[in-house]
Design a protein around this motif. Structure first.
Motif, PDB file in Angstrom:
ATOM      1  N   ALA A  52       0.828  -1.192   0.000  1.00 52.29           N
ATOM      2  CA  ALA A  52       0.000   0.000   0.000  1.00 52.29           C
ATOM      3  C   ALA A  52       0.867   1.249   0.000  1.00 52.29           C
ATOM      4  CB  ALA A  52      -0.925   0.005   1.215  1.00 52.29           C
ATOM      5  N   ALA A  53       0.504   2.194  -0.837  1.00 52.01           N
ATOM      6  CA  ALA A  53       1.261   3.453  -0.892  1.00 52.01           C
ATOM      7  C   ALA A  53       1.129   4.193   0.424  1.00 52.01           C
ATOM      8  CB  ALA A  53       0.739   4.324  -2.037  1.00 52.01           C
ATOM      9  N   PRO A  54       2.214   4.783   0.881  1.00 58.17           N
ATOM     10  CA  PRO A  54       2.141   5.496   2.155  1.00 58.17           C
ATOM     11  C   PRO A  54       1.153   6.652   2.075  1.00 58.17           C
ATOM     12  CG  PRO A  54       4.179   6.005   0.997  1.00 58.17           C
ATOM     13  CD  PRO A  54       3.531   4.879   0.269  1.00 58.17           C
ATOM     14  N   THR A  55       0.320   6.764   3.071  1.00 59.80           N
ATOM     15  CA  THR A  55      -0.666   7.826   3.114  1.00 59.80           C
ATOM     16  C   THR A  55      -0.010   9.109   3.593  1.00 59.80           C
ATOM     17  OG1 THR A  55      -2.374   6.204   3.645  1.00 59.80           O
ATOM     18  CG2 THR A  55      -2.891   8.520   4.064  1.00 59.80           C
ATOM     19  N   PRO A  56      -0.086  10.173   2.793  1.00 61.29           N
ATOM     20  CA  PRO A  56       0.553  11.423   3.228  1.00 61.29           C
ATOM     21  C   PRO A  56      -0.113  11.975   4.471  1.00 61.29           C
ATOM     22  CG  PRO A  56      -0.843  11.771   1.302  1.00 61.29           C
ATOM     23  CD  PRO A  56      -0.765  10.294   1.516  1.00 61.29           C
ATOM     24  N   ASP A  57       0.703  12.606   5.308  1.00 63.28           N
ATOM     25  CA  ASP A  57       0.192  13.220   6.523  1.00 63.28           C
ATOM     26  C   ASP A  57      -0.725  14.364   6.126  1.00 63.28           C
ATOM     27  OD1 ASP A  57      -0.303  14.275   8.975  1.00 63.28           O
ATOM     28  OD2 ASP A  57       1.778  14.688   9.494  1.00 63.28           O
ATOM     29  N   ALA A  58      -1.969  14.279   6.580  1.00 58.80           N
ATOM     30  CA  ALA A  58      -2.943  15.297   6.189  1.00 58.80           C
ATOM     31  C   ALA A  58      -2.519  16.680   6.652  1.00 58.80           C
ATOM     32  CB  ALA A  58      -4.317  14.954   6.765  1.00 58.80           C
ATOM     33  N   GLU A  59      -1.872  16.756   7.806  1.00 63.61           N
ATOM     34  CA  GLU A  59      -1.453  18.059   8.316  1.00 63.61           C
ATOM     35  C   GLU A  59      -0.275  18.633   7.547  1.00 63.61           C
ATOM     36  OE1 GLU A  59      -0.706  17.242  12.404  1.00 63.61           O
ATOM     37  OE2 GLU A  59      -2.788  17.612  13.009  1.00 63.61           O
ATOM     38  N   HIS A  60       0.443  17.789   6.809  1.00 62.19           N
ATOM     39  CA  HIS A  60       1.583  18.251   6.031  1.00 62.19           C
ATOM     40  C   HIS A  60       1.288  18.180   4.530  1.00 62.19           C
ATOM     41  CE1 HIS A  60       3.564  17.739   9.886  1.00 62.19           C
ATOM     42  NE2 HIS A  60       4.619  18.373   9.414  1.00 62.19           N
ATOM     43  N   SER A  61       0.036  18.202   4.180  1.00 61.11           N
ATOM     44  CA  SER A  61      -0.344  18.158   2.782  1.00 61.11           C
ATOM     45  C   SER A  61      -0.386  19.569   2.195  1.00 61.11           C
ATOM     46  CB  SER A  61      -1.720  17.494   2.625  1.00 61.11           C
ATOM     47  OG  SER A  61      -2.728  18.277   3.250  1.00 61.11           O
ATOM     48  N   GLU A  62      -0.395  19.622   0.878  1.00 56.30           N
ATOM     49  CA  GLU A  62      -0.468  20.918   0.212  1.00 56.30           C
ATOM     50  C   GLU A  62      -1.764  21.640   0.545  1.00 56.30           C
ATOM     51  OE1 GLU A  62      -0.710  22.670  -4.358  1.00 56.30           O
ATOM     52  OE2 GLU A  62       0.312  20.762  -3.966  1.00 56.30           O
ATOM     53  N   ALA A  63      -2.842  20.865   0.650  1.00 64.19           N
ATOM     54  CA  ALA A  63      -4.133  21.482   0.966  1.00 64.19           C
ATOM     55  C   ALA A  63      -4.115  22.162   2.327  1.00 64.19           C
ATOM     56  CB  ALA A  63      -5.237  20.426   0.915  1.00 64.19           C
ATOM     57  N   SER A  64      -3.461  21.530   3.313  1.00 70.14           N
ATOM     58  CA  SER A  64      -3.420  22.125   4.650  1.00 70.14           C
ATOM     59  C   SER A  64      -2.605  23.414   4.648  1.00 70.14           C
ATOM     60  CB  SER A  64      -2.843  21.130   5.657  1.00 70.14           C
ATOM     61  OG  SER A  64      -1.479  20.845   5.370  1.00 70.14           O
ATOM     62  N   VAL A  65      -1.531  23.456   3.852  1.00 73.61           N
ATOM     63  CA  VAL A  65      -0.732  24.681   3.775  1.00 73.61           C
ATOM     64  C   VAL A  65      -1.543  25.792   3.117  1.00 73.61           C
ATOM     65  CG1 VAL A  65       1.356  25.725   2.828  1.00 73.61           C
ATOM     66  CG2 VAL A  65       1.429  23.399   3.716  1.00 73.61           C
ATOM     67  N   ARG A  66      -2.256  25.451   2.050  1.00 73.65           N
ATOM     68  CA  ARG A  66      -3.076  26.454   1.372  1.00 73.65           C
ATOM     69  C   ARG A  66      -4.165  26.993   2.298  1.00 73.65           C
ATOM     70  NH1 ARG A  66      -3.015  26.855  -4.234  1.00 73.65           N
ATOM     71  NH2 ARG A  66      -1.500  25.518  -5.284  1.00 73.65           N
ATOM     72  N   GLN A  67      -4.763  26.107   3.077  1.00 72.87           N
ATOM     73  CA  GLN A  67      -5.826  26.533   3.984  1.00 72.87           C
ATOM     74  C   GLN A  67      -5.310  27.471   5.060  1.00 72.87           C
ATOM     75  OE1 GLN A  67      -7.555  22.895   5.433  1.00 72.87           O
ATOM     76  NE2 GLN A  67      -8.512  22.392   3.479  1.00 72.87           N
ATOM     77  N   ALA A  68      -4.030  27.378   5.396  1.00 75.71           N
ATOM     78  CA  ALA A  68      -3.457  28.280   6.394  1.00 75.71           C
ATOM     79  C   ALA A  68      -2.894  29.535   5.757  1.00 75.71           C
ATOM     80  CB  ALA A  68      -2.360  27.553   7.174  1.00 75.71           C
ATOM     81  N   ALA A  69      -2.320  29.399   4.562  1.00 72.60           N
ATOM     82  CA  ALA A  69      -1.654  30.545   3.937  1.00 72.60           C
ATOM     83  C   ALA A  69      -2.647  31.578   3.418  1.00 72.60           C
ATOM     84  CB  ALA A  69      -0.758  30.068   2.802  1.00 72.60           C
ATOM     85  N   GLN A  70      -3.723  31.134   2.799  1.00 70.96           N
ATOM     86  CA  GLN A  70      -4.638  32.089   2.176  1.00 70.96           C
ATOM     87  C   GLN A  70      -5.276  33.041   3.182  1.00 70.96           C
ATOM     88  OE1 GLN A  70      -5.144  32.214  -1.464  1.00 70.96           O
ATOM     89  NE2 GLN A  70      -5.588  34.215  -0.553  1.00 70.96           N
ATOM     90  N   PRO A  71      -5.796  32.554   4.337  1.00 70.10           N
ATOM     91  CA  PRO A  71      -6.342  33.511   5.310  1.00 70.10           C
ATOM     92  C   PRO A  71      -5.293  34.478   5.853  1.00 70.10           C
ATOM     93  CG  PRO A  71      -7.136  31.294   5.769  1.00 70.10           C
ATOM     94  CD  PRO A  71      -6.062  31.165   4.736  1.00 70.10           C
ATOM     95  N   ALA A  72      -4.057  33.993   6.035  1.00 68.65           N
ATOM     96  CA  ALA A  72      -3.008  34.876   6.534  1.00 68.65           C
ATOM     97  C   ALA A  72      -2.707  35.987   5.534  1.00 68.65           C
ATOM     98  CB  ALA A  72      -1.750  34.072   6.834  1.00 68.65           C
ATOM     99  N   LEU A  73      -2.589  35.627   4.270  1.00 68.33           N
ATOM    100  CA  LEU A  73      -2.308  36.633   3.249  1.00 68.33           C
ATOM    101  C   LEU A  73      -3.496  37.552   3.030  1.00 68.33           C
ATOM    102  CD1 LEU A  73      -0.371  34.454   0.632  1.00 68.33           C
ATOM    103  CD2 LEU A  73       0.546  35.891   2.463  1.00 68.33           C
ATOM    104  N   ASP A  74      -4.706  37.032   3.193  1.00 67.62           N
ATOM    105  CA  ASP A  74      -5.896  37.879   3.078  1.00 67.62           C
ATOM    106  C   ASP A  74      -5.913  38.933   4.180  1.00 67.62           C
ATOM    107  OD1 ASP A  74      -6.751  36.503   0.856  1.00 67.62           O
ATOM    108  OD2 ASP A  74      -8.189  35.263   1.937  1.00 67.62           O
ATOM    109  N   ALA A  75      -5.546  38.520   5.404  1.00 67.71           N
ATOM    110  CA  ALA A  75      -5.507  39.482   6.507  1.00 67.71           C
ATOM    111  C   ALA A  75      -4.458  40.559   6.245  1.00 67.71           C
ATOM    112  CB  ALA A  75      -5.211  38.756   7.819  1.00 67.71           C
ATOM    113  N   TYR A  76      -3.328  40.165   5.718  1.00 69.94           N
ATOM    114  CA  TYR A  76      -2.252  41.120   5.430  1.00 69.94           C
ATOM    115  C   TYR A  76      -2.663  42.105   4.338  1.00 69.94           C
ATOM    116  CZ  TYR A  76       2.316  42.752   3.775  1.00 69.94           C
ATOM    117  OH  TYR A  76       3.367  43.530   3.377  1.00 69.94           O
TER     118      TYR A  76
END
Length: 228
Positions: A52-76
């Motif tokens: 079985a292919a290793p399941t990527p860590d959801a907290e270290h996925s690209e989607a999780s980074v985008r979900q954190a980065a966009q609100p931060a940049l929007d506030a700025y």
């Protein structure tokens, strides 16, 4: 007085001969069968179960980074600098207080206001991520660090060095470099000694078609660019 009969020589009994041949045949068949099985196993090895292919860590996925980065940049980009500061790493927050960071933009307003960023690409390496975001046709890189179960903004080395200076000095240096917009003056009550201005003394708007030239504006257009 008799003698024992002499030993008999010649062919063994038929029963013993048949049993001997049977044993030889069975042994030969066993060897042949074993050889056939060995050749079959070599030519057709048993397939291993799919890994079985290793399941990527959801907290270290690209989607999780985008979900954190966009609100931060929007506030700025929207001018909510205190909310943006709240999303910094703990180490970065120790460089400048929330109040001083907000005051910095009061002393040196941004050149570009209310222009949102759009996250384009995300590159993750362990607990760090580089986010490329664009606005007005330009692209800027922002660093993020996974800390306390969330991705938080990490200022660049240049920013960290700058935030170690007093806020008034930072604002003065940015203003000298042309990185500050126009400071909006705070309107206060009119001077009671002077009273309201005389409307008749105020310059009138130019009449269309008049030969008088329109008054030139003393405010020069602000250059576009990114904030520090």
């Amino acid at each position: 007085m008799g003698y024992p009969p002499p030993p008999q020589y010649g062919q063994p009994p038929r029963g013993e001969t048949g049993r001997g041949l049977t044993v030889l045949v069975v042994m030969a068949l066993g060897v042949v069968i074993g050889a056939v099985i060995t050749v079959f196993m070599v030519l057709n090895p048993p397939s291993s179960p799919p890994v079985a292919a290793p399941t990527p860590d959801a907290e270290h996925s690209e989607a999780s980074v985008r979900q954190a980065a966009q609100p931060a940049l929007d506030a700025y980009s929207s001018g909510s600098y205190g909310d943006f500061w709240d999303l910094w790493t703990t180490g970065a927050q120790g460089l400048i207080t929330r109040e001083e960071y907000v005051r910095l933009f009061g002393l040196c307003p941004p050149l570009v206001a209310n222009s949102p960023f759009t996250v384009a690409e995300v590159a993750i390496t362990g607990d760090t991520a580089v986010v490329q975001a664009g606005r007005l046709g330009d692209t800027t890189e922002f660093g993020f660090v996974f800390e306390s179960d969330s991705w938080r903004y990490e200022p660049s080395p240049e920013e960290r060095s700058e935030y170690q200076k007093p806020v008034d000095q930072i604002a003065e240096q940015r203003r000298a470099a042309g990185f500050c917009g126009t400071v909006t003056p705070t309107s206060g009550p009119s001077d009671p000694a002077t009273g309201p201005s005389d409307p008749a003394s105020a310059p009138s708007d130019p009449v269309p078609g008049s030969s008088d030239p329109a008054p030139s504006s003393s405010a020069s257009p602000q250059p576009s660019g990114f904030l520090e």
